[in-house]
Write an enzyme that holds these catalytic residues in place. Structure first.
Site, mmCIF file in Angstrom:
data_model
loop_
_atom_site.group_PDB
_atom_site.id
_atom_site.type_symbol
_atom_site.label_atom_id
_atom_site.label_comp_id
_atom_site.label_asym_id
_atom_site.label_seq_id
_atom_site.Cartn_x
_atom_site.Cartn_y
_atom_site.Cartn_z
ATOM 1 N N GLU A 125 -6.775 4.855 7.955
ATOM 2 C CA GLU A 125 -6.596 6.268 7.599
ATOM 3 C C GLU A 125 -7.874 6.823 6.966
ATOM 4 O OE1 GLU A 125 -3.031 5.525 5.400
ATOM 5 O OE2 GLU A 125 -2.027 5.046 7.289
ATOM 6 N N HIS A 179 -9.376 1.112 5.200
ATOM 7 C CA HIS A 179 -8.107 1.398 5.867
ATOM 8 C C HIS A 179 -8.345 2.381 7.011
ATOM 9 C CE1 HIS A 179 -4.022 2.626 6.631
ATOM 10 N NE2 HIS A 179 -3.640 1.535 5.978
ATOM 11 N N GLU A 209 -5.121 -4.873 10.630
ATOM 12 C CA GLU A 209 -4.111 -3.833 10.812
ATOM 13 C C GLU A 209 -4.373 -3.114 12.132
ATOM 14 O OE1 GLU A 209 -2.264 -2.609 6.794
ATOM 15 O OE2 GLU A 209 -3.968 -1.307 7.168
ATOM 16 N N SER A 225 3.675 -1.873 10.401
ATOM 17 C CA SER A 225 5.120 -1.934 10.631
ATOM 18 C C SER A 225 5.711 -3.309 10.321
ATOM 19 C CB SER A 225 5.453 -1.511 12.072
ATOM 20 O OG SER A 225 5.071 -0.168 12.291
ATOM 21 N N GLY A 229 2.644 2.509 10.791
ATOM 22 C CA GLY A 229 3.576 3.626 10.637
ATOM 23 C C GLY A 229 4.299 4.015 11.918
ATOM 24 N N LYS A 261 0.107 4.233 -0.312
ATOM 25 C CA LYS A 261 -0.547 5.431 0.236
ATOM 26 C C LYS A 261 -0.303 6.620 -0.714
ATOM 27 C CE LYS A 261 -0.202 3.312 4.725
ATOM 28 N NZ LYS A 261 -0.083 3.408 6.180
ATOM 29 N N ASN A 265 0.876 -1.181 0.000
ATOM 30 C CA ASN A 265 0.000 0.000 0.000
ATOM 31 C C ASN A 265 0.910 1.227 0.000
ATOM 32 O OD1 ASN A 265 -1.783 2.055 0.463
ATOM 33 N ND2 ASN A 265 -2.378 1.386 2.524
HETATM 34 P P1 13P Z 1 3.185 0.571 7.636
HETATM 35 O O1 13P Z 1 3.691 -0.740 7.063
HETATM 36 O O2 13P Z 1 3.898 1.762 7.126
HETATM 37 O O3 13P Z 1 3.086 0.503 9.138
HETATM 38 O O4 13P Z 1 1.668 0.732 7.111
HETATM 39 C C1 13P Z 1 0.829 -0.350 7.173
HETATM 40 C C2 13P Z 1 -0.401 -0.028 6.422
HETATM 41 O O5 13P Z 1 -1.139 0.884 6.770
HETATM 42 C C3 13P Z 1 -0.689 -0.800 5.217
HETATM 43 O O6 13P Z 1 -1.972 -0.568 4.749
#
Ligand code: 13P
Length: 252
Positions: free
Chosen positions: A99, A97, A169, A215, A175, A11, A9
Site C-alpha cells: 500500500e 508494504h 505478501e 488474506s 484484502g 492499517k 497490521n
Molecule cells: P489482509 O490480511 O487483510 O489481506 O492484509 C494483509 C496485509 O496487508 C498485512 O500487511
C-alpha cells in the site's frame, strides 16, 4: 531455530477507544494461551503506539509501527522518526508494504534508507515484498521479489541483515479473500531463503524469519504455517478481531 512471529497490521483502522479495547482484549486472551514460543506483534496506527506500549508492558506481545521517515528529525511535516519509536521502546516497524509502494510511491531505494534508519536505532524492520497479479500471470513473480529484496536489503552486512524480518505478501492476496495456496507460499519462501543463502550463507538464511501475508485467516493459517519455510504471518483484516487473531497466533 528461527523465531515464529504473527504480526497484526491494523492499517488505518479503529478509533482510539476501539483500539484500546481491542488491544486489551487481545492482551487478556493471550494470558490464557500457550504461544509455544511464537512472538505476537501488534502494529496499530502511530497515534496509538504509546497506549499500546503501556498495555504491552504487562502483556505477552510486542508492538510495531507501520511506517517511519528515514531521518532522526527535521523538516518532514507529518512524519515520525525511528528515534521517536525508539524512545517509546517500539520493537518492530513494517516497511515496504504494497500500500505504501502504491499510494506513496515508495521505491526499493527509498526503502533501503528506511531499513538503515531503523537498524541504526535497533528497531527490527518487517520488510514486505510481493508481486502484483499481472506479474504473477507473466511468471515474473520470482524476478520481482528478488529485485525488491536485493535492492532494499542486500547492501546490509550480515550481522545487520540478521535483524530483518521478511514478509512475503503477494499483492493480489491482500484484502481480496484470495489467499496464496500453501504451495505458492512455500515455493516463494524457499526461493527467498535461497537468495539469502547465496548472498550471505546458509546459517543466516535458516535463521531468517519469513512471514506470509495476504488474506491469512483463522481457517487457513494452520495450513500455511505448516509449510517448512513459512514462519508465521503478517495479518491485516483478521488481526482486527480478537477471536480470529487468537486462532491464528495458536495455529503452529
Ligand atoms: P489482509 O490480511 O487483510 O489481506 O492484509 C494483509 C496485509 O496487508 C498485512 O500487511
Amino acid at each position: 531455530m528461527r523465531k515464529k512471529i504473527v504480526a497484526g497490521n491494523w492499517k488505518m483502522n479503529k478509533s482510539f477507544s476501539e483500539a484500546e479495547k481491542l488491544i486489551t482484549d487481545i492482551a487478556d486472551a493471550l494470558d490464557d494461551v500457550n504461544l509455544r514460543g511464537t512472538e505476537v506483534v501488534l502494529c496499530p496506527p502511530s497515534l496509538y503506539l504509546e497506549m499500546a506500549m503501556d498495555v504491552a508492558f504487562e502483556s505477552n506481545f510486542k508492538v510495531g509501527a507501520q511506517n517511519i521517515y528515514p531521518e532522526d528529525s527535521g523538516a518532514f511535516t507529518g512524519e515520525i522518526s525511528p528515534m521517536m519509536l525508539k524512545e517509546l521502546n517500539v520493537a518492530y516497524c513494517i516497511i515496504g508494504h504494497s500500500e505504501r509502494r502504491k499510494y506513496f510511491l515508495e521505491t526499493n531505494e527509498f526503502l533501503q534508507r528506511k531499513v538503515d534508519a531503523l537498524l541504526k536505532h535497533d528497531i527490527r524492520p518487517i520488510f514486505c515484498c510481493g508481486e502484483v497479479l499481472p506479474e504473477r500471470e507473466a511468471n515474473q513473480h520470482f524476478e520481482v521479489v528478488k529485485k525488491q529484496v536485493e535492492e532494499s536489503l542486500f547492501h546490509l552486512p550480515v550481522e545487520a541483515f540478521k535483524k530483518v524480518i521478511i514478509a512475503y505478501e503477494p499483492v493480489w492476496a491482500i484484502g481480496t479473500g484470495v489467499t496464496a495456496t500453501m504451495e505458492q507460499a512455500q515455493e516463494m519462501h524457499a526461493y527467498i531463503r535461497g537468495l539469502i543463502a547465496t548472498k550471505y550463507n546458509r546459517q543466516t538464511a535458516d535463521g531468517t524469519t519469513i512471514l506470509y501475508g495476504g488474506s491469512c485467516n483463522g481457517k487457513n493459517a494452520r495450513e500455511l504455517f505448516s509449510q517448512p519455510d513459512v514462519d508465521g504471518g503478517l495479518i491485516g483484516g483478521a488481526s482486527l478481531k480478537t477471536e480470529e487473531f487468537l486462532q491464528i497466533v495458536t495455529s503452529f
